[in-house]
Design a protein around this motif. Structure first.
Motif, PDB file in Angstrom:
ATOM      1  N   ALA A  63     -54.602 -14.910  28.642  1.00 28.83           N
ATOM      2  CA  ALA A  63     -56.057 -15.040  28.852  1.00 28.83           C
ATOM      3  C   ALA A  63     -56.409 -14.692  30.302  1.00 28.83           C
ATOM      4  CB  ALA A  63     -56.510 -16.447  28.497  1.00 28.83           C
ATOM      5  N   ILE A 105     -64.558 -12.151  22.761  1.00 30.74           N
ATOM      6  CA  ILE A 105     -63.212 -12.610  22.376  1.00 30.74           C
ATOM      7  C   ILE A 105     -63.380 -13.354  21.049  1.00 30.74           C
ATOM      8  CG2 ILE A 105     -61.230 -14.071  22.990  1.00 30.74           C
ATOM      9  CD1 ILE A 105     -61.624 -12.082  25.204  1.00 30.74           C
ATOM     10  N   TRP A 164     -59.379 -19.186  26.505  1.00 31.10           N
ATOM     11  CA  TRP A 164     -60.328 -18.096  26.224  1.00 31.10           C
ATOM     12  C   TRP A 164     -61.734 -18.466  26.668  1.00 31.10           C
ATOM     13  CZ3 TRP A 164     -57.717 -13.989  25.906  1.00 31.10           C
ATOM     14  CH2 TRP A 164     -56.455 -14.009  25.328  1.00 31.10           C
ATOM     15  N   CYS A 174     -61.621 -17.781  30.262  1.00 28.68           N
ATOM     16  CA  CYS A 174     -61.659 -16.329  30.458  1.00 28.68           C
ATOM     17  C   CYS A 174     -63.096 -15.828  30.306  1.00 28.68           C
ATOM     18  CB  CYS A 174     -60.723 -15.665  29.437  1.00 28.68           C
ATOM     19  SG  CYS A 174     -60.856 -13.888  29.330  1.00 28.68           S
ATOM     20  N   LEU A 179     -67.470 -15.991  23.484  1.00 28.32           N
ATOM     21  CA  LEU A 179     -66.458 -16.407  22.506  1.00 28.32           C
ATOM     22  C   LEU A 179     -67.081 -16.395  21.112  1.00 28.32           C
ATOM     23  CD1 LEU A 179     -63.516 -17.506  22.764  1.00 28.32           C
ATOM     24  CD2 LEU A 179     -64.500 -19.796  22.555  1.00 28.32           C
TER      25      LEU A 179
END
Ligand code: PLP
Length: 413
Positions: free
Chosen positions: A109, A123, A137, A140, A148
């Protein structure tokens, strides 16, 4: 009750003799260990290797010219060599030794994120992820200005593949999903997930923490980009894990941490980085854990993953049938493709109370949210009781569990 046929194709009695802890008692009862999803017990081959390491080899790796350092380095690299065929990797240097699944996912990540994720990118993860495959994530996305996206699941705990298809697009920069759900036991259709992601040019990371000890995995056949797993869940020591990554990604990403081992040359003006896999292995690793993962791999190979899978599937089917006979028991996670996890609730009771009563009977299970709080929210429950099966479990273990759950029901209701 119709008795399902349980064919013991592996010699479980023999296997159990290799696991010294299985002979101990807990609360004056024989231990029934059904918390294998959290961590597995270790065979004496692994325990002996740890003693051997500290009595014969202890030394730092990759640095010394002296005899012990060379022995330790060789033993350390044996593990990498054994991992290559174990996961079907094309190259040894695609295997990075980490602390565990969590560190492996965080590494990807952070490093992939820095190199390939930017504002507006997406993502994709799933609703059944362990926190270890959610939070890195989220971090990130926060750092990179990305979003996300979450693949929903149905009531059985299976991914909604139509929804997955509709989430994919040219903004998708990574798909990170679990191979097997630790809380539900669902085995996801990973080949299809990977092919669809590759169709939009996105790489895939598989969290194999709950798959590596139950199913044969071939990273090349899957064409997966990253695979993460932990040694301690596959009969090996704690403190070692694996990140497999395709060479092209590992070459293209920046290093994770700076320090010893990952450098080629350091000056105050500029540092050049070491080649793979050392580029991602900064600092002194957990040497004994890495070395003693090798006997765990050998042990799994000797029993055979196909045989292990068959044995565990038979116990899963038997346990499912038996548990569903307990009045008021509700199974959470009823996917068609399941691995050896039984997550359940007993109506009118709290999972914790059931777990405490089982513990008094010497039965180790896990209770709570299993580091999957969003998944528990999806089912509108605080947590479950989770029994998770390993190669050394028996029908007698399942019978003890069922009797324990019946006892808990009688006491709590
Ligand atoms: N992913 C899954 C599916 C897990 O079950 C676990 C541990 O239970 C992890 C990740 C994290 O593994 P570790 O704590 O060994 O890093």
């Amino acid at each position: 009750m119709e008795q399902p046929v349980v064919l013991q194709r592996i010699d479980v009695d023999h296997i159990r003799q290799d696991f010294p802890i299985l002979t101990r008692t807990v609360n004056n009862k024989p231990l029934v260990y059904l918390d294998n999803g959290a961590t597995t017990q270790k065979p004496k081959q692994v325990i002996d290797a740890i003693i051997e390491y500290y009595t014969q080899l202890n030394s730092n790796v990759h640095r010394g010219v002296h005899h012990l350092s060379q022995l330790a380095t060789d033993a350390f690299e044996v593990t990498r060599r054994k991992l290559k065929p174990f996961i079907g990797a094309a190259r040894e240097h695609e295997i990075i030794l980490t602390k565990g699944t969590t560190e492996s996912i965080n590494l990807v990540a952070a490093c992939y994120g820095r190199a390939f994720v930017g504002p507006g990118d997406e993502i994709v993860i799933s609703a059944m992820e362990h926190h270890s495959n959610i939070v890195p994530w989220q971090m990130c996305c926060e750092e990179r200005g990305a979003t996300l996206k979450v693949i929903p699941i149905n009531d059985a705990g299976e991914l909604d593949m139509d929804a997955y298809r509709s989430l994919l697009g040219n903004r998708t920069k990574m798909v990170a999903v679990t191979y097997v759900s630790n809380a539900l036991g669902t085995v996801n259709p990973v080949k299809e997930i990977i092919d669809l992601a590759h169709g939009v040019g996105a790489p895939v990371l598989l969290d194999a923490a709950q798959a590596i000890q139950h199913l044969p995995i071939d990273v090349q056949a899957l064409d997966v980009d990253f695979l993460a797993f932990s040694g301690h869940k596959m009969y090996g020591p704690t403190g070692v894990g694996v990140l497999y990554g395709k060479e092209k990604w590992l070459e293209a990403m920046p290093p994770h941490q700076g320090g010893g081992e990952m450098i080629k040359e350091v000056t105050f003006e500029k540092t050049t980085y070491n080649e793979l896999p050392f580029k991602y292995e900064a600092g002194t690793p957990n040497i004994e854990a890495a070395i003693c993962l090798a006997p765990a791999i050998e042990y799994i190979n000797a029993v055979g993953l196909d045989q292990i899978a068959r044995h565990e599937q038979e116990l899963l089917e038997y346990a499912t049938l038996r548990l569903l006979e307990v009045p008021g028991l509700r199974m959470i996670g009823t996917a068609r493709e399941k691995s050896s996890v039984l997550s359940f609730l007993l109506d009118g009771t709290h999972p914790y109370d059931v777990g405490v009563i089982l513990d008094k009977l010497g039965i180790a299970v896990r209770t709570g949210h299993h580091c999957t709080q969003p998944l528990m929210d999806r089912f509108g429950i605080p947590g479950t009781v989770r029994a998770s099966i390993a190669m050394y479990n028996t029908k007698a273990d399942i019978d003890a569990l069922v009797a324990g759950v019946e006892r808990a029901a009688a006491m709590l209701l």
